[in-house]
Design a protein around this motif. Sequence first.
Motif, PDB file in Angstrom:
ATOM      1  N   ARG A   1      41.971  -0.146  45.565  1.00  0.00           N
ATOM      2  CA  ARG A   1      41.335  -0.923  46.489  1.00  0.00           C
ATOM      3  C   ARG A   1      42.422  -1.088  47.664  1.00  0.00           C
TER       4      ARG A   1
ATOM      5  N   ARG B   1      44.215   1.792  55.717  1.00  0.00           N
ATOM      6  CA  ARG B   1      43.075   1.781  56.771  1.00  0.00           C
ATOM      7  C   ARG B   1      43.767   0.695  58.037  1.00  0.00           C
TER       8      ARG B   1
ATOM      9  N   LEU C   1      44.288   1.661  61.638  1.00  0.00           N
ATOM     10  CA  LEU C   1      43.458   1.000  62.885  1.00  0.00           C
ATOM     11  C   LEU C   1      44.222   0.017  63.590  1.00  0.00           C
TER      12      LEU C   1
ATOM     13  N   HIS D   1      36.850   1.163  67.115  1.00  0.00           N
ATOM     14  CA  HIS D   1      35.831   0.375  66.012  1.00  0.00           C
ATOM     15  C   HIS D   1      36.743   0.146  64.593  1.00  0.00           C
TER      16      HIS D   1
ATOM     17  N   SER E   1      35.207  -1.928  61.916  1.00  0.00           N
ATOM     18  CA  SER E   1      34.153  -2.298  61.115  1.00  0.00           C
ATOM     19  C   SER E   1      34.462  -1.878  59.556  1.00  0.00           C
ATOM     20  N   SER E   2      35.040  -0.472  59.599  1.00  0.00           N
ATOM     21  CA  SER E   2      35.461  -0.080  58.296  1.00  0.00           C
ATOM     22  C   SER E   2      36.516  -0.838  57.549  1.00  0.00           C
ATOM     23  N   LEU E   3      37.257  -1.484  58.429  1.00  0.00           N
ATOM     24  CA  LEU E   3      38.180  -2.575  57.699  1.00  0.00           C
ATOM     25  C   LEU E   3      37.541  -3.837  56.839  1.00  0.00           C
ATOM     26  N   LYS E   4      36.569  -4.348  57.381  1.00  0.00           N
ATOM     27  CA  LYS E   4      35.831  -5.268  56.861  1.00  0.00           C
ATOM     28  C   LYS E   4      35.071  -5.074  55.357  1.00  0.00           C
ATOM     29  N   LYS E   5      34.716  -3.756  55.383  1.00  0.00           N
ATOM     30  CA  LYS E   5      34.146  -3.123  54.351  1.00  0.00           C
ATOM     31  C   LYS E   5      35.005  -2.953  53.245  1.00  0.00           C
ATOM     32  N   ASP E   6      36.385  -2.517  53.658  1.00  0.00           N
ATOM     33  CA  ASP E   6      37.447  -2.396  52.745  1.00  0.00           C
ATOM     34  C   ASP E   6      37.758  -3.710  52.259  1.00  0.00           C
TER      35      ASP E   6
ATOM     36  N   GLU F   1      35.318  -4.889  49.518  1.00  0.00           N
ATOM     37  CA  GLU F   1      35.554  -4.031  48.357  1.00  0.00           C
ATOM     38  C   GLU F   1      36.741  -4.881  47.449  1.00  0.00           C
TER      39      GLU F   1
ATOM     40  N   TYR G   1      42.343  -9.201  60.573  1.00  0.00           N
ATOM     41  CA  TYR G   1      41.218  -8.683  61.195  1.00  0.00           C
ATOM     42  C   TYR G   1      40.551  -9.507  62.197  1.00  0.00           C
TER      43      TYR G   1
END
Length: 317
Positions: free
Chosen positions: A158, A165, A169, A181, A183-188, A191, A227
């Motif tokens: 992870r 990422r 980004l 965008h 937003s995928s960074l926040k999801k990673d 996790e 972030y």
Amino acid sequence: MKLAIGMRNIKTALAVLICLLISKVFNLEYPFYAVIATIIAMENSVTNSYTVGKNRVMGTIVGAVFGMGFALIDPHSAIFSAVGIVVVIYICNLLKWNKSVSIASIVFLAIMLNLRPGENPWFYGMNRVLDTLIGIGVAVIINYLVFPPNHERNMEQRRKILRQRLTVLSHELLAEGGGVHISSLKKDMSELEKVYEIYTSEFHLNKKKRTIMDHLEEEIDIYHNTYSHMRMLRLLTDEPPQAVESKPQVDFKFSSPPARPLTVHGEDLLMIYRYHVRCILQDLTQLGLMLPTKIAPPLNLRKELSGEHKNVNRIND
């Protein structure tokens, strides 16, 4: 679609097998309850197995005690079953055993409704507690001894995904001056934090591993900080130029101090933008990640800045 059979799947089946073998050896009348307990207690970490098992034991004890008591008065009674549920839930909430409410209610009703004529409620209730203890014990032991969850490997995977990422980004965001965008960074990040929290709760962390975890916690804080700065760049650059220019004119002749012109507003925006860019670069340096080779001015000031700076490849103070 992921079709591989996971290790937790296999360990659950192994725990069920062992529970059934123990039930046969000790001639347990209701192996079903032991099997149910071991399935519920087989979690993604040893600590979680213990926690779920503990909640189930506490609920089983409450349900069994009141089930035995009400069954002595009038088993199979609909009125007493309803009243007993009220009492069981009240006691669990009173003891702050909120996660034990469901199993306590189930055990209570199992005793009230499954008790056969002439069967001793106390004997039946104690057997349900014993079945639960066997199932939970098997689940915890299997989870600990048989291929225990490799949280270190999961964390490193992870962490690697998040760092890649973040690098991609941040480089794109700074090279474009916004408009990317993230937003995928926040999801990673979410996790990674899940795996981190599971691992830090495990029993078998030694001093060396705890030092590593403390370091990772500091690293996660930097990810969040980066972030936040990247998100601020998005907020600063999302507004199109015409949105700034088309703001209604307000007469400030009575205000003090007088209103500042739009050009000063643009300079303020650029100053804030530069600040967040510097913070992102500092965070990337602290994380040991590659720095971007190009940093563009903010999108919504690109036209204004192009007249003053014909060759803006990097924003420096």
